[in-house]
Design a protein around this motif. Structure first.
Motif, PDB file in Angstrom:
ATOM      1  N   ALA A 132       0.831  -1.206   0.000  1.00  0.00           N
ATOM      2  CA  ALA A 132       0.000   0.000   0.000  1.00  0.00           C
ATOM      3  C   ALA A 132       0.864   1.253   0.000  1.00  0.00           C
ATOM      4  O   ALA A 132       0.533   2.252  -0.660  1.00  0.00           O
ATOM      5  CB  ALA A 132      -0.926  -0.005   1.217  1.00  0.00           C
ATOM      6  N   ASP A 133       1.988   1.216   0.716  1.00  0.00           N
ATOM      7  CA  ASP A 133       2.899   2.366   0.746  1.00  0.00           C
ATOM      8  C   ASP A 133       3.549   2.580  -0.620  1.00  0.00           C
ATOM      9  O   ASP A 133       3.692   3.729  -1.071  1.00  0.00           O
ATOM     10  CB  ASP A 133       3.986   2.148   1.804  1.00  0.00           C
ATOM     11  N   ILE A 134       3.950   1.492  -1.265  1.00  0.00           N
ATOM     12  CA  ILE A 134       4.594   1.602  -2.589  1.00  0.00           C
ATOM     13  C   ILE A 134       3.612   2.176  -3.605  1.00  0.00           C
ATOM     14  O   ILE A 134       3.958   3.071  -4.393  1.00  0.00           O
ATOM     15  CB  ILE A 134       5.106   0.227  -3.044  1.00  0.00           C
ATOM     16  N   ILE A 135       2.393   1.675  -3.576  1.00  0.00           N
ATOM     17  CA  ILE A 135       1.378   2.157  -4.519  1.00  0.00           C
ATOM     18  C   ILE A 135       1.065   3.629  -4.271  1.00  0.00           C
ATOM     19  O   ILE A 135       0.894   4.412  -5.211  1.00  0.00           O
ATOM     20  CB  ILE A 135       0.117   1.285  -4.420  1.00  0.00           C
ATOM     21  N   SER A 136       1.019   4.028  -3.010  1.00  0.00           N
ATOM     22  CA  SER A 136       0.768   5.432  -2.679  1.00  0.00           C
ATOM     23  C   SER A 136       1.873   6.334  -3.232  1.00  0.00           C
ATOM     24  O   SER A 136       1.605   7.405  -3.792  1.00  0.00           O
ATOM     25  CB  SER A 136       0.654   5.593  -1.160  1.00  0.00           C
ATOM     26  N   ILE A 137       3.124   5.914  -3.080  1.00  0.00           N
ATOM     27  CA  ILE A 137       4.253   6.690  -3.605  1.00  0.00           C
ATOM     28  C   ILE A 137       4.191   6.761  -5.127  1.00  0.00           C
ATOM     29  O   ILE A 137       4.406   7.830  -5.720  1.00  0.00           O
ATOM     30  CB  ILE A 137       5.586   6.076  -3.137  1.00  0.00           C
ATOM     31  N   LEU A 138       3.882   5.636  -5.767  1.00  0.00           N
ATOM     32  CA  LEU A 138       3.802   5.616  -7.227  1.00  0.00           C
ATOM     33  C   LEU A 138       2.690   6.529  -7.730  1.00  0.00           C
ATOM     34  O   LEU A 138       2.866   7.255  -8.720  1.00  0.00           O
ATOM     35  CB  LEU A 138       3.585   4.185  -7.716  1.00  0.00           C
ATOM     36  N   GLN A 139       1.550   6.539  -7.043  1.00  0.00           N
ATOM     37  CA  GLN A 139       0.452   7.438  -7.416  1.00  0.00           C
ATOM     38  C   GLN A 139       0.893   8.896  -7.325  1.00  0.00           C
ATOM     39  O   GLN A 139       0.573   9.718  -8.198  1.00  0.00           O
ATOM     40  CB  GLN A 139      -0.771   7.193  -6.526  1.00  0.00           C
ATOM     41  N   ASP A 140       1.622   9.225  -6.258  1.00  0.00           N
ATOM     42  CA  ASP A 140       2.129  10.592  -6.108  1.00  0.00           C
ATOM     43  C   ASP A 140       3.052  10.962  -7.265  1.00  0.00           C
ATOM     44  O   ASP A 140       2.996  12.087  -7.788  1.00  0.00           O
ATOM     45  CB  ASP A 140       2.904  10.735  -4.792  1.00  0.00           C
ATOM     46  N   GLU A 141       3.910  10.028  -7.676  1.00  0.00           N
ATOM     47  CA  GLU A 141       4.913  10.312  -8.696  1.00  0.00           C
ATOM     48  C   GLU A 141       4.303  10.442 -10.095  1.00  0.00           C
ATOM     49  O   GLU A 141       4.764  11.256 -10.896  1.00  0.00           O
ATOM     50  CB  GLU A 141       5.991   9.224  -8.695  1.00  0.00           C
ATOM     51  N   ILE A 142       3.292   9.629 -10.399  1.00  0.00           N
ATOM     52  CA  ILE A 142       2.729   9.670 -11.757  1.00  0.00           C
ATOM     53  C   ILE A 142       1.512  10.580 -11.851  1.00  0.00           C
ATOM     54  O   ILE A 142       1.055  10.904 -12.953  1.00  0.00           O
ATOM     55  CB  ILE A 142       2.373   8.258 -12.267  1.00  0.00           C
ATOM     56  N   GLY A 143       0.965  10.968 -10.699  1.00  0.00           N
ATOM     57  CA  GLY A 143      -0.131  11.929 -10.696  1.00  0.00           C
ATOM     58  C   GLY A 143      -1.470  11.375 -11.117  1.00  0.00           C
ATOM     59  O   GLY A 143      -2.335  12.123 -11.589  1.00  0.00           O
ATOM     60  N   ARG A 144      -1.670  10.080 -10.943  1.00  0.00           N
ATOM     61  CA  ARG A 144      -2.985   9.502 -11.226  1.00  0.00           C
ATOM     62  C   ARG A 144      -3.191   8.268 -10.361  1.00  0.00           C
ATOM     63  O   ARG A 144      -2.225   7.653  -9.886  1.00  0.00           O
ATOM     64  CB  ARG A 144      -3.143   9.156 -12.713  1.00  0.00           C
ATOM     65  N   PRO A 145      -4.458   7.897 -10.135  1.00  0.00           N
ATOM     66  CA  PRO A 145      -4.735   6.772  -9.232  1.00  0.00           C
ATOM     67  C   PRO A 145      -4.382   5.433  -9.870  1.00  0.00           C
ATOM     68  O   PRO A 145      -4.382   5.277 -11.096  1.00  0.00           O
ATOM     69  CB  PRO A 145      -6.244   6.886  -8.984  1.00  0.00           C
ATOM     70  N   ILE A 146      -4.102   4.473  -9.011  1.00  0.00           N
ATOM     71  CA  ILE A 146      -3.849   3.089  -9.425  1.00  0.00           C
ATOM     72  C   ILE A 146      -4.893   2.208  -8.767  1.00  0.00           C
ATOM     73  O   ILE A 146      -5.076   2.251  -7.547  1.00  0.00           O
ATOM     74  CB  ILE A 146      -2.436   2.636  -9.022  1.00  0.00           C
ATOM     75  N   GLN A 147      -5.577   1.442  -9.582  1.00  0.00           N
ATOM     76  CA  GLN A 147      -6.592   0.531  -9.055  1.00  0.00           C
ATOM     77  C   GLN A 147      -5.911  -0.740  -8.561  1.00  0.00           C
ATOM     78  O   GLN A 147      -5.108  -1.349  -9.268  1.00  0.00           O
ATOM     79  CB  GLN A 147      -7.612   0.194 -10.146  1.00  0.00           C
ATOM     80  N   ILE A 148      -6.235  -1.139  -7.347  1.00  0.00           N
ATOM     81  CA  ILE A 148      -5.659  -2.346  -6.761  1.00  0.00           C
ATOM     82  C   ILE A 148      -6.623  -3.513  -6.964  1.00  0.00           C
ATOM     83  O   ILE A 148      -7.805  -3.419  -6.630  1.00  0.00           O
ATOM     84  CB  ILE A 148      -5.379  -2.135  -5.267  1.00  0.00           C
TER      85      ILE A 148
END
Length: 306
Positions: free
Chosen positions: A216-232
């Protein structure tokens, strides 16, 4: 005796695999004699094209003759074992061949890439590596054991970046924590161990780039970096086993022993994760290991340039 980068022969096994993907470029061009051992013709051809100055050899590490051929004239071996049901026996065969080269040849250092917490009896792949560690410790060889954890480089950043909808299939509870190893850190640590040699004899090193970190932490960081949500997309137990099976085999004829090990690993990791500490790696590198955010940022920049 210090390492001799002009004359020492270095052997890397499973040379077309993930762990060598950062290590070979680090060594190639600096060390003059690099031998890369592979099992398949396709891997042999690929590495000969990519690293024309390397000595690429093909054979079966489970075969005593091939193991001795791989190790002939070698000064340092970085032994990475294949993920097979007979992984322990393959390790024993390679160590026996190394003992012969140590006694009658020039071998000075056996470096084994094991796994974080090999004593975890619930996991067959960890138990197999523990058996190899014990055999190596008792062998009389000058050895170093490195113990990497989950490899963060396998996180599908490029796929999530380029997809129209970013969907990440999660094999474990996203809040279960793992300590991750980043291949660039692992390669740099191995490079120092190879070069400094005797300083690292008879040592076992936990190789974790991060402290306990949830998906969850990795996905949160990736969302911040790419500027869009990621569906889990959470996978259930059977789906998770199939997902991991596809990652290690391109056929439907996976042996039951490997299938069972994959499903057991999925279940245990889902509950307990795999946690370690980054202090040892920081000492080895002489710097702070790469953080998750640094790694993701670097991967995004690389993907945009590609």
């Amino acid at each position: 005796m210090p390492a001799d980068i002009k004359n020492d022969v270095i052997l890397l096994t499973c040379a077309s695999g993930m762990q060598c993907s950062q290590l070979i470029p680090l060594l190639y061009g600096n060390w003059k004699h690099i031998r890369l051992a592979v099992n398949s013709a396709s891997s042999e051809e690929f590495l000969k094209v990519k690293y024309p100055e390397a000595d690429v050899v093909r054979g079966d590490m489970a075969d005593a003759h091939d193991a001795r051929r791989f190790l002939s004239g070698v000064i340092v071996v970085i032994y990475i074992g294949p993920s097979k049901s007979n992984e322990s026996q393959i390790g024993f065969t390679m160590i026996n061949a190394a003992q012969h080269e140590f006694k009658y040849g020039q071998l000075k250092h056996f470096i084994y890439s094991s796994v974080l917490h090999p004593h975890l009896q619930k996991l067959r792949n960890h138990r197999n590596k523990q058996h190899v560690e014990e055999f190596l410790i008792d062998s009389g060889l000058p050895y170093t054991i490195v113990q990497p954890s989950h490899i963060l480089d396998s996180f599908p950043i490029a796929l999530l970046l380029n997809a129209e909808r970013s969907i990440f299939p999660v094999m474990f509870d996203i809040h279960t924590k793992f300590s991750f190893t980043i291949l660039k850190d692992l390669a740099e640590a191995l490079g120092k161990i190879i070069l400094e040699r005797e300083k690292h004899y008879f040592a076992q090193y936990m190789i974790c780039s991060t402290g306990p970190t949830a998906y969850a932490d990795i996905i949160s960081i990736l969302q911040d970096e790419i500027g869009r949500p990621i569906q889990i997309k959470p996978l259930d137990f059977l789906e998770s086993g199939e997902f991991r099976k596809e990652a290690v085999s391109d056929t439907d004829s996976l042996p039951h022993s490997i299938r069972d090990a994959i499903q057991r690993l999925s279940l245990v990791y889902n509950i307990y994760g795999l946690k370690g500490n980054s202090n040892v790696l920081e000492w080895l590198l002489g710097r702070k290991p790469t953080t998750v955010r640094e790694y993701i940022h670097r991967r995004i920049l690389y993907s945009k340039k590609s």
